[in-house]
Design a protein around this motif. Structure first.
Motif, PDB file in Angstrom:
ATOM      1  N   GLU A  64      41.114  47.008  46.599  1.00 51.59           N
ATOM      2  CA  GLU A  64      39.680  47.289  45.776  1.00 51.59           C
ATOM      3  C   GLU A  64      39.058  45.907  45.036  1.00 51.59           C
ATOM      4  O   GLU A  64      38.242  45.958  45.933  1.00 51.59           O
ATOM      5  CB  GLU A  64      39.672  48.747  44.992  1.00 51.59           C
ATOM      6  CG  GLU A  64      39.846  49.719  46.481  1.00 51.59           C
ATOM      7  CD  GLU A  64      39.175  51.226  46.023  1.00 51.59           C
ATOM      8  OE1 GLU A  64      39.429  52.010  46.838  1.00 51.59           O
ATOM      9  OE2 GLU A  64      38.651  51.001  45.129  1.00 51.59           O
ATOM     10  N   GLU A  65      40.293  46.119  44.304  1.00 49.65           N
ATOM     11  CA  GLU A  65      38.701  44.943  43.808  1.00 49.65           C
ATOM     12  C   GLU A  65      38.573  43.548  43.861  1.00 49.65           C
ATOM     13  O   GLU A  65      38.195  43.014  42.950  1.00 49.65           O
ATOM     14  CB  GLU A  65      39.417  45.206  41.939  1.00 49.65           C
ATOM     15  CG  GLU A  65      39.115  46.623  41.960  1.00 49.65           C
ATOM     16  CD  GLU A  65      38.214  46.984  40.410  1.00 49.65           C
ATOM     17  OE1 GLU A  65      38.001  46.051  39.375  1.00 49.65           O
ATOM     18  OE2 GLU A  65      37.936  48.117  40.049  1.00 49.65           O
ATOM     19  N   ARG A  67      41.552  41.427  41.994  1.00 46.29           N
ATOM     20  CA  ARG A  67      41.646  41.127  41.129  1.00 46.29           C
ATOM     21  C   ARG A  67      42.760  41.420  40.410  1.00 46.29           C
ATOM     22  O   ARG A  67      43.723  42.833  41.079  1.00 46.29           O
ATOM     23  CB  ARG A  67      40.726  41.023  40.448  1.00 46.29           C
ATOM     24  CG  ARG A  67      39.795  42.493  39.020  1.00 46.29           C
ATOM     25  CD  ARG A  67      38.814  42.242  38.333  1.00 46.29           C
ATOM     26  NE  ARG A  67      38.016  43.428  38.835  1.00 46.29           N
ATOM     27  CZ  ARG A  67      37.296  43.751  37.553  1.00 46.29           C
ATOM     28  NH1 ARG A  67      37.545  42.677  36.279  1.00 46.29           N
ATOM     29  NH2 ARG A  67      37.157  45.099  37.277  1.00 46.29           N
ATOM     30  N   LYS A  72      44.915  45.228  28.857  1.00 45.81           N
ATOM     31  CA  LYS A  72      43.032  45.877  28.280  1.00 45.81           C
ATOM     32  C   LYS A  72      43.158  47.329  28.707  1.00 45.81           C
ATOM     33  O   LYS A  72      43.353  48.789  29.187  1.00 45.81           O
ATOM     34  CB  LYS A  72      42.180  45.805  27.130  1.00 45.81           C
ATOM     35  CG  LYS A  72      42.096  46.646  26.088  1.00 45.81           C
ATOM     36  CD  LYS A  72      40.767  45.465  25.644  1.00 45.81           C
ATOM     37  CE  LYS A  72      39.934  44.351  25.896  1.00 45.81           C
ATOM     38  NZ  LYS A  72      38.565  44.896  25.677  1.00 45.81           N
ATOM     39  N   THR A  73      43.060  46.749  30.154  1.00 45.93           N
ATOM     40  CA  THR A  73      42.284  47.759  31.051  1.00 45.93           C
ATOM     41  C   THR A  73      43.132  48.798  31.197  1.00 45.93           C
ATOM     42  O   THR A  73      43.288  50.037  31.594  1.00 45.93           O
ATOM     43  CB  THR A  73      41.754  47.311  31.790  1.00 45.93           C
ATOM     44  OG1 THR A  73      40.726  45.959  32.219  1.00 45.93           O
ATOM     45  CG2 THR A  73      40.800  48.139  33.190  1.00 45.93           C
ATOM     46  N   HIS A  76      44.454  51.273  29.070  1.00 42.63           N
ATOM     47  CA  HIS A  76      43.099  52.566  29.188  1.00 42.63           C
ATOM     48  C   HIS A  76      43.345  54.067  29.972  1.00 42.63           C
ATOM     49  O   HIS A  76      43.642  54.983  30.198  1.00 42.63           O
ATOM     50  CB  HIS A  76      41.618  52.385  29.160  1.00 42.63           C
ATOM     51  CG  HIS A  76      41.451  52.232  27.749  1.00 42.63           C
ATOM     52  ND1 HIS A  76      41.097  50.514  27.791  1.00 42.63           N
ATOM     53  CD2 HIS A  76      40.899  52.551  26.547  1.00 42.63           C
ATOM     54  CE1 HIS A  76      41.140  50.456  25.709  1.00 42.63           C
ATOM     55  NE2 HIS A  76      40.309  51.839  25.685  1.00 42.63           N
TER      56      HIS A  76
ATOM     57  N   ASN B 120      37.824  51.862  30.837  1.00 45.84           N
ATOM     58  CA  ASN B 120      37.323  51.555  29.562  1.00 45.84           C
ATOM     59  C   ASN B 120      36.674  50.012  29.912  1.00 45.84           C
ATOM     60  O   ASN B 120      36.850  49.438  29.711  1.00 45.84           O
ATOM     61  CB  ASN B 120      38.271  51.070  28.436  1.00 45.84           C
ATOM     62  CG  ASN B 120      37.290  51.493  27.476  1.00 45.84           C
ATOM     63  OD1 ASN B 120      37.354  50.337  26.771  1.00 45.84           O
ATOM     64  ND2 ASN B 120      36.851  51.911  26.866  1.00 45.84           N
ATOM     65  N   GLU B 121      36.144  50.412  31.443  1.00 40.75           N
ATOM     66  CA  GLU B 121      35.799  49.068  31.626  1.00 40.75           C
ATOM     67  C   GLU B 121      34.674  48.643  32.594  1.00 40.75           C
ATOM     68  O   GLU B 121      34.527  50.655  33.427  1.00 40.75           O
ATOM     69  CB  GLU B 121      36.541  48.094  33.029  1.00 40.75           C
ATOM     70  CG  GLU B 121      36.856  46.860  32.135  1.00 40.75           C
ATOM     71  CD  GLU B 121      37.305  46.221  32.739  1.00 40.75           C
ATOM     72  OE1 GLU B 121      38.760  45.543  32.889  1.00 40.75           O
ATOM     73  OE2 GLU B 121      37.326  46.511  34.033  1.00 40.75           O
ATOM     74  N   PRO B 124      32.924  46.790  38.413  1.00 40.97           N
ATOM     75  CA  PRO B 124      31.988  45.718  39.737  1.00 40.97           C
ATOM     76  C   PRO B 124      31.075  46.530  40.140  1.00 40.97           C
ATOM     77  O   PRO B 124      30.883  47.536  40.992  1.00 40.97           O
ATOM     78  CB  PRO B 124      33.153  44.825  39.683  1.00 40.97           C
ATOM     79  CG  PRO B 124      34.024  45.745  38.839  1.00 40.97           C
ATOM     80  CD  PRO B 124      34.044  47.351  38.630  1.00 40.97           C
ATOM     81  N   ILE B 127      32.256  47.375  43.935  1.00 34.13           N
ATOM     82  CA  ILE B 127      32.349  48.575  43.631  1.00 34.13           C
ATOM     83  C   ILE B 127      31.428  50.104  43.905  1.00 34.13           C
ATOM     84  O   ILE B 127      31.801  51.159  44.196  1.00 34.13           O
ATOM     85  CB  ILE B 127      34.125  48.512  42.612  1.00 34.13           C
ATOM     86  CG1 ILE B 127      35.008  47.446  42.343  1.00 34.13           C
ATOM     87  CG2 ILE B 127      34.309  50.191  42.516  1.00 34.13           C
ATOM     88  CD1 ILE B 127      35.775  47.887  43.475  1.00 34.13           C
ATOM     89  N   HIS B 159      32.189  40.068  36.185  1.00 32.64           N
ATOM     90  CA  HIS B 159      32.925  39.130  36.201  1.00 32.64           C
ATOM     91  C   HIS B 159      32.485  37.951  37.730  1.00 32.64           C
ATOM     92  O   HIS B 159      33.887  37.081  37.364  1.00 32.64           O
ATOM     93  CB  HIS B 159      34.509  40.008  36.558  1.00 32.64           C
ATOM     94  CG  HIS B 159      34.897  40.460  37.478  1.00 32.64           C
ATOM     95  ND1 HIS B 159      34.808  41.529  38.225  1.00 32.64           N
ATOM     96  CD2 HIS B 159      35.209  39.808  38.609  1.00 32.64           C
ATOM     97  CE1 HIS B 159      34.938  42.340  38.609  1.00 32.64           C
ATOM     98  NE2 HIS B 159      36.074  41.201  39.448  1.00 32.64           N
TER      99      HIS B 159
END
Lengths: 192, 254
Positions: A64-65, A67, A72-73, A76, B120-121, B124, B127, B159
């Motif tokens: 989906e992204e 990347r 860190k992500t 979480h 925690n981001e 985008p 999305i 990003h």
């Protein structure tokens, strides 16, 4: 444990049920992507299930992204997944180790079974031998270690601690993650 | 006593039968013989007759502007805020039906917060655009509901750099370098085609956007009947104050 632009994660490979050893090759440290390593201790079935669960989530994330997830992500995400089972938890203690960002800053995270996160700068321990591990790591840890030295320190810490704990041992594996890749080495321990 | 009991049971039974929202099991948006979904075409007409909005993606940011034409001077223009933030890093504007827009913003903000809770981001831009488009598509294929009568322009900086997305009532979404929606959109787009340069900086883009809006503006344009929203590489979406908008307008008038 964190070094200079590198991290190492190590664990033993014994799978046992109280005092009976069932398997000698249970791998509990998994690669999420080229920047993130993820290790778990605790109930074996939860370890296996969560491994599949995170693989599922990460595959979807990558599609989906378009990347790779940052350490860190991912940490979480792990904490969130564990807390979602707050009143019927997974019995595991996860450790996330990775290299964050453009300058490959070492990243360490440990959580408890319901997702309370800690972000130590030096080292993090988990498992049945965690008290011995804590002591040895405190003694041997230095700041800014290069990968080779980091490997030596992590290996010695693990070897010393598993010898003290009856339920750990029967082989161990050490992964060192740098920006050039992951080096994996297996160590021989006492087979008892 | 017995009658009361049976009355209560019957009313409870009827209440349970009522589902939230749709009474219908079938979609109100159906295919016509020539393969079109007429309800979506009509929704797009509703968008086309809405107030003009446009957006421009610069090399170091995105700007979105809209005309805030209020039907009478009696309306307190400070209470009308057309440009909205989805989160600190993403702003949205629309053309079409205001109430439909409010509902979409509400749903989109919830989705963006769910994402933040998980990772925690900040979500985008592509999305969240995909998720909003998904919501809009649901309403073209669910029972008893009609499509949304708005097109959205979603502006953000993540990003992947600055991005501008349009989301349509059909649920399709795609990225633009510069675009206009609503009344006068075709004229505005022609104007933008001539003026757009890929290496444009954000200040230039803001000027071009306000100039383009002025081209199709009926009446006198001032700082109270347009809204301007900007995001640059600080990744914080800002809606400009009327004083700042006034400066840009007076620069153009010189």
């Amino acid at each position: 444990m964190a070094g200079k632009n590198c991290v190492a994660i190590a664990g033993d490979t014994r799978f046992g049920v109280r005092n009976q050893t069932v398997a000698l090759d249970s791998n509990r440290i998994f690669k999420i992507n080229n920047r993130t390593l993820f290790g778990m201790t605790g109930l074996n079935t939860d370890i296996l299930t969560l491994r599949e669960s995170f693989k599922f989530q990460m595959n979807l994330y990558n599609l989906e992204e378009e990347r790779e997830i940052s350490p860190k992500t991912f940490a979480h995400n792990v904490a969130q997944t564990l807390y979602s089972k707050r009143f019927g938890p997974y019995f595991i203690t996860p450790i996330i180790a990775g290299l964050e960002g453009e300058d490959y800053t070492p990243f360490l995270c440990a959580t408890d079974l319901i997702g309370a996160m800690e972000f130590p700068k030096s080292f993090v321990v988990a498992g049945t031998g965690e008290e011995s591990l804590m002591g040895v790591c405190e003694t041997f840890y230095k700041e800014n270690m290069e990968p080779e030295e980091l490997f030596e320190v992590v290996s010695q810490c693990l070897l010393a601690a598993v010898d003290r704990d009856a339920l750990s041992g029967w082989g161990s594996v050490v992964h060192v993650l740098t920006k050039d890749g992951i080096t994996t080495k297996r160590l021989r321990t006492r087979k008892d | 006593m017995l009658n009361e009991f049976s009355n209560n049971t019957i009313s409870l039974f009827l209440q349970k039968k009522k589902k939230k929202g749709s009474f219908f099991n079938f979609s109100l948006t159906t295919f016509s013989p020539n393969g079109k979904l007429l309800q979506i075409e009509h929704a797009l007409k509703a968008v086309e007759s809405g107030a003009t909005s446009l957006g421009i993606k610069a090399s170091n940011g995105v700007v979105i502007v809209t005309e805030k034409k209020l039907p009478t001077t009696l309306i307190d223009e400070n209470s009308v805020k057309k440009i909205q933030k989805l989160n600190d890093g993403i702003g949205v504007i629309y053309s079409g039906l205001g109430p439909d827009y409010r509902v979409l913003i509400s749903k989109a903000r919830k989705k963006s917060q769910q994402y933040f809770k998980q990772y925690n981001e900040i979500i985008p831009v592509n999305i969240i655009s995909r998720k909003v488009a998904g919501i809009m598509q649901e309403f073209t294929q669910s029972g008893g509901v009609r499509p949304f009568g708005v097109s959205l322009l979603v502006a953000g900086y993540d990003h992947n750099g600055p991005q501008l997305f349009q989301v349509d009532p059909s649920g399709s979404f795609w990225a633009w370098k510069a675009t206009a929606i609503g009344k006068n959109s075709s004229n505005s787009k022609k104007f933008l085609e001539k003026r757009y340069k890929p290496d444009m900086e954000i200040e230039d883009a803001i000027n071009t956007a306000i100039l383009t809006l002025k081209e199709g503006f009926e009446g006198e344009m001032d700082e109270f009947n347009i809204e301007v929203g900007v995001i640059t590489n600080d990744k914080k979406f800002r809606i400009l104050e009327p004083e700042e908008v006034k400066d840009y307008i007076s620069e153009l008038n010189l």
